[in-house]
Enzyme design. Structure first.
Site, PDB file in Angstrom:
ATOM      1  N   GLU A   2       3.498   4.352   5.870  1.00 54.67           N
ATOM      2  CA  GLU A   2       2.267   3.603   5.619  1.00 54.67           C
ATOM      3  C   GLU A   2       1.325   4.399   4.729  1.00 54.67           C
ATOM      4  OE1 GLU A   2       0.698   1.051   5.413  1.00 54.67           O
ATOM      5  OE2 GLU A   2       0.436  -0.100   7.240  1.00 54.67           O
ATOM      6  N   ASP A   3       0.461   3.671   4.043  1.00 47.71           N
ATOM      7  CA  ASP A   3      -0.569   4.342   3.261  1.00 47.71           C
ATOM      8  C   ASP A   3      -1.675   4.866   4.174  1.00 47.71           C
ATOM      9  OD1 ASP A   3      -1.327   1.747   3.942  1.00 47.71           O
ATOM     10  OD2 ASP A   3      -2.173   1.249   1.992  1.00 47.71           O
ATOM     11  N   LYS A  33      -7.284   7.079   9.855  1.00 46.15           N
ATOM     12  CA  LYS A  33      -8.709   6.912  10.206  1.00 46.15           C
ATOM     13  C   LYS A  33      -8.772   6.791  11.716  1.00 46.15           C
ATOM     14  CE  LYS A  33     -10.594   4.148   6.372  1.00 46.15           C
ATOM     15  NZ  LYS A  33     -10.967   2.758   6.014  1.00 46.15           N
ATOM     16  N   ASP A  92      -5.273   2.492  10.243  1.00 38.09           N
ATOM     17  CA  ASP A  92      -6.690   2.170  10.442  1.00 38.09           C
ATOM     18  C   ASP A  92      -6.862   1.692  11.890  1.00 38.09           C
ATOM     19  OD1 ASP A  92      -9.345   1.660   9.556  1.00 38.09           O
ATOM     20  OD2 ASP A  92      -8.869  -0.400   9.084  1.00 38.09           O
ATOM     21  N   ASP A 119      -5.596  -0.408  -2.130  1.00 36.10           N
ATOM     22  CA  ASP A 119      -6.297  -1.344  -3.005  1.00 36.10           C
ATOM     23  C   ASP A 119      -7.601  -1.848  -2.416  1.00 36.10           C
ATOM     24  OD1 ASP A 119      -5.083  -3.025  -0.926  1.00 36.10           O
ATOM     25  OD2 ASP A 119      -5.685  -4.706  -2.183  1.00 36.10           O
ATOM     26  N   ARG A 132      -4.871   0.340  -7.163  1.00 37.44           N
ATOM     27  CA  ARG A 132      -3.663   0.958  -6.604  1.00 37.44           C
ATOM     28  C   ARG A 132      -3.081   2.002  -7.552  1.00 37.44           C
ATOM     29  NH1 ARG A 132      -1.930  -2.203  -2.158  1.00 37.44           N
ATOM     30  NH2 ARG A 132      -2.205  -4.437  -2.376  1.00 37.44           N
ATOM     31  N   GLY A 171       0.791  -1.236   0.000  1.00 38.42           N
ATOM     32  CA  GLY A 171       0.000   0.000   0.000  1.00 38.42           C
ATOM     33  C   GLY A 171       0.815   1.274   0.000  1.00 38.42           C
TER      34      GLY A 171
END
Ligand code: IMP
Ligand code: MG
Length: 183
Positions: free
Chosen positions: A102-103, A134, A106, A162, A168, A47
Site C-alpha cells: 500500500e501507499d 498515519k 490511514d 493523489d 501521482r 496509489g
C-alpha cells in the site's frame, strides 16, 4: 522554479533520494524474512504503483506480483468507510505468502477489508507493507508489518499518492496546500 516543484505543494516531506533509501531498507527486510519463500506482492492500485515498482526491484528474492483495485475514497480527502473490490487478483493465492503493498495506511478500513477478503482463500500468510503510515487516524484493527515512515495527519501527495488523480507522478512526497482542497 524546478519543474518537479509544484506550485500547489506546501512543503516536501521526503525527497526522491530519501524515498529510494527507505525502499531499499524495506526491500532488504522483506528479502531477509522471505529468504525461503516466493511471496506474491499484491499492489493496491493505483496509489501503490510507484512504490510497488521500486520495491519489487529492491527485493533480492524471487517473487510474483498481482494487483487489486479497491475503492475506499470518493474524490475528496476523507475515507467513506465503504470498501468495494473493483478488480480482483488474477492468480490463486492458496498456500502462498502474500504481501499487501500500500501507499499509505490511514483509517486502515481498506486493508482490513482486503485482508479478510483474501484470508478466505487460505493463503499461507498475509502481511502488510506500506510506504507511509498515519497511525493517528487508525479506525480498523490493523498494523503494518513493514513500513517506510510514519506521517502526521496531513494530506500528502506524490510518489503514487493523489488528490483527485493529480500529483501521482511527483518523484517526491509533499504536503498539498490546504487552499487546493478547501475551496
Ligand atoms: P484507509 O482505508 O483509510 O486506510 O485508506 C487508505 C487509502 O486512502 C490509501 O491507499 C490512499 O489511497 C488514500 N489516502 C489516505 N491518506 C491519504 C493522503 O494523505 N493522501 C493521498 N491519499 C491518501
Ligand atoms: Mg490507495
Amino acid at each position: 522554479m524546478n519543474h518537479c516543484m509544484n506550485e500547489n505543494i506546501e512543503k516536501i516531506y521526503y525527497s526522491e533520494q530519501e524515498l529510494a533509501d527507505v525502499v531499499r531498507r524495506v526491500g532488504a527486510e522483506i528479502s531477509r524474512d522471505y529468504a525461503d519463500s516466493e511471496p506474491v506482492l499484491v499492489g493496491i492500485l493505483k496509489g501503490s504503483v510507484v512504490f510497488m515498482t521500486d520495491l519489487m526491484r529492491a527485493l533480492t528474492i524471487p517473487c510474483s506480483i498481482d494487483f487489486m483495485v479497491v475503492s475506499s475514497y470518493g474524490s475528496g480527502t476523507k475515507t467513506s468507510g465503504v470498501v468495494q473490490i473493483l478488480k480482483d487478483l488474477n492468480q490463486p493465492i492458496e498456500g502462498k505468502d502474500v504481501i499487501l503493498v500500500e501507499d499509505i495506511l490511514d483509517s486502515g478500513m481498506t486493508l482490513a477489508y482486503v485482508t479478510r477478503f483474501l484470508q478466505a482463500r487460505n493463503p499461507k500468510s498475509i502481511r502488510v507493507c506500506t510506504l507511509l503510515d498515519k497511525p493517528a487516524r487508525r479506525k480498523a484493527d490493523i498494523a503494518a508489518d513493514y513500513k517506510g515512515y510514519d506521517v502526521p495527519d496531513e494530506f500528502i501527495v506524490g510518489y503514487g499518492l493523489d488528490y483527485n488523480e493529480q500529483y501521482r507522478n511527483l518523484p517526491y512526497i509533499g504536503v498539498l496546500k490546504r487552499s487546493v482542497y478547501e475551496k
